[in-house]
Design a protein around this motif. Structure first.
Motif, PDB file in Angstrom:
ATOM      1  N   LEU A  55       0.750  -1.123   0.219  1.00 30.56           N
ATOM      2  CA  LEU A  55       0.019   0.093   0.075  1.00 30.56           C
ATOM      3  C   LEU A  55       1.004   1.284   0.149  1.00 30.56           C
ATOM      4  CD1 LEU A  55      -2.745  -1.093   2.456  1.00 30.56           C
ATOM      5  CD2 LEU A  55      -2.960  -0.833   0.101  1.00 30.56           C
ATOM      6  N   GLY A  56       2.005   1.128   0.150  1.00 27.25           N
ATOM      7  CA  GLY A  56       3.174   2.241   0.110  1.00 27.25           C
ATOM      8  C   GLY A  56       3.484   2.683   1.400  1.00 27.25           C
ATOM      9  N   ILE A  57       3.282   1.933   2.341  1.00 29.54           N
ATOM     10  CA  ILE A  57       3.606   2.204   3.759  1.00 29.54           C
ATOM     11  C   ILE A  57       4.980   1.465   4.250  1.00 29.54           C
ATOM     12  CG2 ILE A  57       3.329   2.105   6.213  1.00 29.54           C
ATOM     13  CD1 ILE A  57       0.029   2.153   5.581  1.00 29.54           C
ATOM     14  N   PRO A  58       5.958   2.170   4.242  1.00 32.28           N
ATOM     15  CA  PRO A  58       7.394   1.776   4.359  1.00 32.28           C
ATOM     16  C   PRO A  58       7.267   0.659   5.605  1.00 32.28           C
ATOM     17  CG  PRO A  58       7.547   3.994   4.061  1.00 32.28           C
ATOM     18  CD  PRO A  58       6.086   3.798   4.380  1.00 32.28           C
ATOM     19  N   ALA A  59       8.213  -0.371   5.593  1.00 29.82           N
ATOM     20  CA  ALA A  59       8.181  -1.324   6.284  1.00 29.82           C
ATOM     21  C   ALA A  59       8.626  -0.704   7.802  1.00 29.82           C
ATOM     22  CB  ALA A  59       9.291  -2.267   6.119  1.00 29.82           C
ATOM     23  N   GLU A  60       9.549   0.465   7.690  1.00 33.89           N
ATOM     24  CA  GLU A  60       9.950   1.137   8.955  1.00 33.89           C
ATOM     25  C   GLU A  60       8.690   1.645   9.900  1.00 33.89           C
ATOM     26  OE1 GLU A  60      10.925   1.458   6.073  1.00 33.89           O
ATOM     27  OE2 GLU A  60      13.071   1.349   6.060  1.00 33.89           O
ATOM     28  N   GLN A  61       7.456   2.175   8.898  1.00 30.40           N
ATOM     29  CA  GLN A  61       6.350   2.638   9.669  1.00 30.40           C
ATOM     30  C   GLN A  61       5.329   1.783  10.017  1.00 30.40           C
ATOM     31  OE1 GLN A  61       5.127   6.031   7.298  1.00 30.40           O
ATOM     32  NE2 GLN A  61       7.187   6.798   7.059  1.00 30.40           N
ATOM     33  N   THR A  62       5.590   0.209  10.120  1.00 31.36           N
ATOM     34  CA  THR A  62       4.452  -0.757  10.395  1.00 31.36           C
ATOM     35  C   THR A  62       4.509  -0.965  11.596  1.00 31.36           C
ATOM     36  OG1 THR A  62       5.884  -2.493   9.769  1.00 31.36           O
ATOM     37  CG2 THR A  62       4.523  -1.711   7.784  1.00 31.36           C
ATOM     38  N   ARG A  63       5.432  -0.628  12.598  1.00 31.92           N
ATOM     39  CA  ARG A  63       5.146  -0.968  13.906  1.00 31.92           C
ATOM     40  C   ARG A  63       3.990  -0.812  14.761  1.00 31.92           C
ATOM     41  NH1 ARG A  63       8.776  -3.158  16.523  1.00 31.92           N
ATOM     42  NH2 ARG A  63      10.815  -2.592  15.178  1.00 31.92           N
ATOM     43  N   PRO A  64       3.032   0.216  14.687  1.00 35.10           N
ATOM     44  CA  PRO A  64       1.896   0.496  15.240  1.00 35.10           C
ATOM     45  C   PRO A  64       0.756  -0.760  14.847  1.00 35.10           C
ATOM     46  CG  PRO A  64       2.454   2.504  14.287  1.00 35.10           C
ATOM     47  CD  PRO A  64       3.440   1.530  13.754  1.00 35.10           C
ATOM     48  N   PHE A  65       1.016  -1.262  13.527  1.00 39.25           N
ATOM     49  CA  PHE A  65       0.063  -2.352  13.155  1.00 39.25           C
ATOM     50  C   PHE A  65       0.667  -3.768  14.010  1.00 39.25           C
ATOM     51  CE2 PHE A  65       0.134   0.793   9.920  1.00 39.25           C
ATOM     52  CZ  PHE A  65      -1.113   1.030   9.587  1.00 39.25           C
ATOM     53  N   LEU A  66       1.811  -3.855  13.821  1.00 36.39           N
ATOM     54  CA  LEU A  66       2.406  -5.062  14.824  1.00 36.39           C
ATOM     55  C   LEU A  66       2.132  -5.034  16.052  1.00 36.39           C
ATOM     56  CD1 LEU A  66       6.098  -5.156  12.511  1.00 36.39           C
ATOM     57  CD2 LEU A  66       3.617  -6.354  12.077  1.00 36.39           C
ATOM     58  N   ASP A  67       2.096  -3.875  16.754  1.00 37.10           N
ATOM     59  CA  ASP A  67       2.054  -3.584  18.326  1.00 37.10           C
ATOM     60  C   ASP A  67       0.465  -3.985  18.408  1.00 37.10           C
ATOM     61  OD1 ASP A  67       4.662  -2.841  18.575  1.00 37.10           O
ATOM     62  OD2 ASP A  67       4.245  -0.899  18.685  1.00 37.10           O
ATOM     63  N   CYS A  68      -0.295  -3.514  17.497  1.00 40.46           N
ATOM     64  CA  CYS A  68      -1.901  -3.783  17.762  1.00 40.46           C
ATOM     65  C   CYS A  68      -1.995  -5.307  17.546  1.00 40.46           C
ATOM     66  CB  CYS A  68      -2.341  -3.034  16.711  1.00 40.46           C
ATOM     67  SG  CYS A  68      -4.191  -2.910  16.759  1.00 40.46           S
ATOM     68  N   LEU A  69      -1.354  -5.913  16.703  1.00 42.44           N
ATOM     69  CA  LEU A  69      -1.386  -7.521  16.685  1.00 42.44           C
ATOM     70  C   LEU A  69      -1.188  -8.235  17.898  1.00 42.44           C
ATOM     71  CD1 LEU A  69      -0.603  -8.173  13.147  1.00 42.44           C
ATOM     72  CD2 LEU A  69      -2.700  -8.245  13.906  1.00 42.44           C
ATOM     73  N   ASP A  70      -0.082  -7.521  18.415  1.00 45.27           N
ATOM     74  CA  ASP A  70       0.714  -8.105  19.641  1.00 45.27           C
ATOM     75  C   ASP A  70      -0.394  -8.008  20.579  1.00 45.27           C
ATOM     76  OD1 ASP A  70       2.854  -8.793  18.248  1.00 45.27           O
ATOM     77  OD2 ASP A  70       4.152  -7.393  18.981  1.00 45.27           O
ATOM     78  N   ALA A  71      -1.063  -6.826  20.846  1.00 43.33           N
ATOM     79  CA  ALA A  71      -2.022  -6.687  21.968  1.00 43.33           C
ATOM     80  C   ALA A  71      -3.066  -7.406  21.812  1.00 43.33           C
ATOM     81  CB  ALA A  71      -2.369  -5.126  21.813  1.00 43.33           C
ATOM     82  N   GLY A  72      -3.392  -8.157  20.805  1.00 48.77           N
ATOM     83  CA  GLY A  72      -4.634  -9.350  20.796  1.00 48.77           C
ATOM     84  C   GLY A  72      -5.732  -8.932  19.881  1.00 48.77           C
ATOM     85  N   MET A  73      -5.285  -7.683  19.358  1.00 46.90           N
ATOM     86  CA  MET A  73      -6.496  -7.256  18.137  1.00 46.90           C
ATOM     87  C   MET A  73      -6.676  -8.140  17.145  1.00 46.90           C
ATOM     88  SD  MET A  73      -7.565  -4.819  20.188  1.00 46.90           S
ATOM     89  CE  MET A  73      -7.967  -3.172  19.869  1.00 46.90           C
ATOM     90  N   ALA A  74      -7.836  -7.924  16.489  1.00 43.02           N
ATOM     91  CA  ALA A  74      -8.231  -9.026  15.353  1.00 43.02           C
ATOM     92  C   ALA A  74      -7.523  -8.912  14.028  1.00 43.02           C
ATOM     93  CB  ALA A  74      -9.617  -9.225  15.267  1.00 43.02           C
ATOM     94  N   ALA A  75      -7.110  -7.296  14.042  1.00 43.58           N
ATOM     95  CA  ALA A  75      -6.508  -6.830  12.800  1.00 43.58           C
ATOM     96  C   ALA A  75      -5.597  -5.605  13.238  1.00 43.58           C
ATOM     97  CB  ALA A  75      -7.615  -6.215  11.963  1.00 43.58           C
ATOM     98  N   GLY A  76      -4.543  -5.394  12.363  1.00 49.48           N
ATOM     99  CA  GLY A  76      -3.484  -4.599  12.761  1.00 49.48           C
ATOM    100  C   GLY A  76      -3.930  -3.261  12.750  1.00 49.48           C
ATOM    101  N   ASP A  77      -5.085  -2.927  12.168  1.00 51.61           N
ATOM    102  CA  ASP A  77      -5.541  -1.546  12.125  1.00 51.61           C
ATOM    103  C   ASP A  77      -6.528  -1.174  12.985  1.00 51.61           C
ATOM    104  OD1 ASP A  77      -7.501  -2.755  10.439  1.00 51.61           O
ATOM    105  OD2 ASP A  77      -6.997  -1.668   8.735  1.00 51.61           O
ATOM    106  N   ASP A  78      -6.804  -2.321  14.322  1.00 50.90           N
ATOM    107  CA  ASP A  78      -7.871  -1.898  15.147  1.00 50.90           C
ATOM    108  C   ASP A  78      -7.410  -0.941  16.327  1.00 50.90           C
ATOM    109  OD1 ASP A  78      -9.496  -3.445  13.681  1.00 50.90           O
ATOM    110  OD2 ASP A  78      -9.217  -5.254  15.186  1.00 50.90           O
ATOM    111  N   CYS A  79      -6.204  -0.337  16.007  1.00 49.15           N
ATOM    112  CA  CYS A  79      -5.517   0.580  17.223  1.00 49.15           C
ATOM    113  C   CYS A  79      -5.487   2.121  16.565  1.00 49.15           C
ATOM    114  CB  CYS A  79      -4.279   0.059  17.704  1.00 49.15           C
ATOM    115  SG  CYS A  79      -4.559  -1.550  18.413  1.00 49.15           S
ATOM    116  N   PRO A  80      -5.689   3.113  17.408  1.00 48.21           N
ATOM    117  CA  PRO A  80      -5.644   4.445  16.868  1.00 48.21           C
ATOM    118  C   PRO A  80      -4.426   4.743  16.245  1.00 48.21           C
ATOM    119  CG  PRO A  80      -6.552   4.425  19.131  1.00 48.21           C
ATOM    120  CD  PRO A  80      -6.171   2.968  18.779  1.00 48.21           C
ATOM    121  N   ALA A  81      -3.203   4.246  16.711  1.00 46.43           N
ATOM    122  CA  ALA A  81      -1.873   4.490  16.055  1.00 46.43           C
ATOM    123  C   ALA A  81      -1.747   3.999  14.791  1.00 46.43           C
ATOM    124  CB  ALA A  81      -0.732   3.999  16.888  1.00 46.43           C
ATOM    125  N   SER A  82      -2.469   3.006  14.451  1.00 48.78           N
ATOM    126  CA  SER A  82      -2.426   2.408  13.091  1.00 48.78           C
ATOM    127  C   SER A  82      -2.884   3.341  12.312  1.00 48.78           C
ATOM    128  CB  SER A  82      -2.924   1.188  13.096  1.00 48.78           C
ATOM    129  OG  SER A  82      -2.310   0.200  13.807  1.00 48.78           O
TER     130      SER A  82
END
Length: 131
Positions: A55-82
């Protein structure tokens, strides 16, 4: 599973997985033989990163999505930072689209000016010797 299988299952290349590892976004313990041993969690992370990169988001900027998954959310974009990352990516695209539109307008104007000035004055036609 080994890196090749993990990469294949996530839709990424092994080179990409190694790059994600170098950024600290993916990790896998090493087996006694030195091979990395990826689990389903890492495959999911690799897939999430790969999808965002597409989608054009650099790998370096994906951490909020990964943190969201780590927090147990169903999707990486279920968090405000994402969502903030999405907003920033959209703003960047808007800026780039504006720049491209401006460049196109400038080129079109120069073409129109050059076309209006064109007359038979330019008699030089390049030959193979001049090309």
């Amino acid at each position: 599973m080994r890196i090749g299988e993990a990469a294949s299952r996530a839709g990424a290349s092994t080179k990409a997985v190694r790059y994600y590892e170098s950024l600290g976004l993916v990790s896998a313990p090493r087996l006694a033989n030195g091979y990395r041993d990826y689990d389903e969690r890492q495959v999911r992370r690799i897939g999430e990163i790969r999808g965002l990169v597409r989608l054009g988001i650099p790998a370096e900027q994906t951490r909020p999505f990964l943190d969201c998954l780590d927090a147990g959310m169903a999707a990486g974009d279920d968090c405000p930072a994402s969502l903030d990352t999405y907003r920033a990516a959209i703003a960047d695209l808007d800026r780039r689209l504006t720049e491209l539109a401006d460049r196109r307008d400038t080129l079109a104007a120069r073409l129109a000016d050059a076309t209006a000035r064109s007359t038979p004055r330019c008699l030089f036609t390049p030959t193979e010797e001049h090309v």
